[in-house]
Design a protein around this motif. Structure first.
Motif: not given
Length: 576
Positions: A80, A131-132, A134-136, A138-139, A147, A149, A202
């Motif tokens: 990401v 991805p893990q 990046a998600q932290q 974005l959260d 983000g 792909e 989103n």
């Protein structure tokens, strides 16, 4: 008794004025609504779409690269890329964002402020994150942080296959090696889709897919990863042991020309480019030219046998171990006296091959060497492949003809030398070499010499690894190998240097029915050992020994008199 007060009455004109004002305002609002829904409706609809509907590029996965058995050599993994819109970011949340990205707050704030001042709406935060992770980020729900792909190239064998595969840039485009040569084939085609996003970026709704992404095609190589590891390990150990500048090794299938292993030293890790040095990226086996030295003597001898003037038992007087050509003294290691043609190969006699070359003449030597591929390319299409150099016949005076006969004054790459040696394994035919597994094999090959002469020279090369030969360290337990040592002075600013060498060994195994061709080059070894028979021959032995066993080639019968058997076989070929 006082009079009662009279109620206050609004003047009629005032009431009419206020009422007229309300009516006028209502008419203005109504007129504005009519205009918005009629005249400006297309413009407003377009503006609304631009603020909610987005066109996204869906990156295509790059095709994978595998070895001949399907083992992965280069793969693409999902990642990401984080970016932000400086016009939307809340400065108060920058410290929180910087901490999540493990960046100094001041650095991030400075970058954002600079982009904001320039009215930019896009700025990379970090590319190709897992991805893990990046998600932290974005959260955290920070407005303006988005983000996308993407894919990142990964090389499981790292430095072992680096020179062959090459690398891609951060945008996934090939920059070196096969990644560059087959970039269009591997790249595929990106897709596109139309989506609706909210204020935070989103995806709310997927409107339509405009183009489906098409993954790149996979590339299957002729290389065997097991043999690649073996060759890399042994070459790296030899370069370190002799404190050499560099090294290269090429292993070919003697039956079809497939490249089974191609390694270089020094190497680099394509997965971690923080300490990458450009000089380590050279594919020396394909891009660097060397003077092959005495590894060319089998070709001079083969040319003599093919001419019909000589037989394997023909004798040449090499006394007194020195010959003068145009005031230059060409020497043997010692005075070998009278040698037969086999003995010239066994003892690596410079005087012997010079006399053969002078007798044959420049036209014959040039024609034979050119047919064997000396001075040519392998036609692989590999980026940066060097073209060999072979002087034309009119350039070959007595001295230059003499030096060419024992491997000086011409140049080849290690891969080109290995290809030339396939002429001895396939009955006198020079095989085309392959890095990518061909869909179908070309049955034709370049005829260089007769099958009888090719067999004779292979038998002669078998004597080189005997106790009386110059390459006895190339012997392999359980197998009968053959080859030729080579030691060439390196060229410096003022000509050939006395204390710098290129150590080479080129050979085949097993000589009874050749399965593999291997060329080992060690550049500028330091220390007391620098001859090809001392430096390159042991590497040949270790690589070839493991390669034959991994390919499940049956060992030869342990015949203590195998050299006598070869001589007998040679006599049979002469009789034919």
């Amino acid at each position: 008794m006082s009079a009662e007060p009279q109620p206050h009455r609004i003047a009629r004109w005032r009431f009419a004025l206020v009422l007229s004002g309300f009516v006028l305002l209502l008419l203005v609002v109504q007129g504005r609504l009519v205009m918005l829904h009629t005249v400006k409706q297309p413009f407003l609809f377009e503006q609304g779409e631009q603020r909610t509907v987005r066109h996204e590029v869906q990156p295509a996965m790059r095709g994978s690269i595998t070895d001949r058995h399907g083992r992965p050599l280069a793969v693409s993994t999902p990642v990401v890329t984080l970016w932000l819109n400086p016009q939307q970011i809340d400065p108060k949340r920058l410290p929180e964002l910087a901490k999540a990205l493990n960046l100094p707050t001041r650095t991030l704030a400075s970058r954002v402020a600079n982009a904001f001042d320039k009215q930019r709406e896009f700025m990379y935060l970090q590319r190709q994150m897992s991805p893990q992770d990046a998600q932290q980020v974005l959260d955290l729900g920070i407005a303006g942080v988005y983000g996308d792909e993407d894919f990142r190239r990964f090389y499981p064998a790292a430095e072992v296959t680096a020179h062959l595969l090459g690398i891609v840039n951060i945008d996934g485009q090939g920059q070196e090696g096969l990644e560059l040569a087959y970039n269009d084939y591997l790249s595929g085609r990106d897709g596109a889709r139309q989506v609706v996003k909210d204020l935070y970026g989103n995806v709310v709704q997927s409107v339509q897919v405009q183009q489906v992404p098409r993954a790149g095609d996979d590339l299957r190589l002729t290389m065997d990863l097991r043999l690649q590891y073996v060759a890399y390990r042994e070459l790296k150990a030899a370069v370190a042991a002799h404190n050499a500048k560099a090294g290269a090794a090429v292993l070919l299938d003697a039956r079809n020309g497939d490249v089974l292993a191609l390694v270089n030293q020094p190497s680099y890790n394509p997965n971690n480019r923080a300490t990458l040095k450009p000089e380590h990226m050279r594919n020396r086996a394909i891009a660097d030219l060397i003077e092959p030295g005495s590894t060319m003597k089998p070709f001079t001898v083969a040319a003599a046998l093919e001419s019909g003037r000589y037989r394997s038992n023909s004798e040449i007087d090499t006394s007194p171990g020195i010959i003068r050509v145009k005031r230059k003294a060409i020497r043997d290691h010692r005075n070998y006296g009278v040698l037969d043609i086999t003995g010239i190969i066994t003892k690596s006699s410079n005087v012997g091959v010079v006399k053969l070359a002078h007798d044959l003449g420049p036209e014959s030597i040039w024609s034979f060497f050119a047919d064997a591929g000396v001075g040519d390319t392998t036609v692989l299409g590999f980026p940066g492949e060097a073209v060999g150099r072979l002087p034309y016949p009119e350039q070959l005076d007595e001295l230059r003809l003499a030096t060419v006969s024992y491997g000086y004054g011409l140049s080849v790459t290690p891969l080109q030398l290995a290809q030339a040696y396939t002429t001895f394994t396939e009955g006198g035919c020079r095989l085309p070499v392959h890095l990518v597994m061909p869909e179908q094999r070309d049955p034709e090959c370049k005829r260089v010499m007769s099958e009888r002469v090719a067999r004779q020279v292979v038998d002669m090369m078998g004597t080189v690894v005997s106790e009386r030969g110059t390459g006895k360290r190339a012997r392999i337990d359980g197998y009968q190998a053959g080859g030729k040592t080579g030691t060439a002075h390196k060229v410096g600013e003022s000509g050939y240097e006395d204390a710098r060498y290129t150590a080479v060994f080129a050979g085949v195994a097993p000589i009874s029915d050749p399965e593999l061709v291997l060329v080992v080059v060690v550049d500028d070894p330091q220390g007391q050992e620098y001859y090809g028979g001392e430096v390159a021959a042991p590497v040949f032995s270790r690589i070839m020994s493991q390669a034959l066993r991994l390919r499940q080639v049956l060992p030869d019968e342990r015949d203590p008199n195998w050299l006598t058997t070869l001589v007998a076989k040679r006599g049979q070929h002469e009789a034919q």
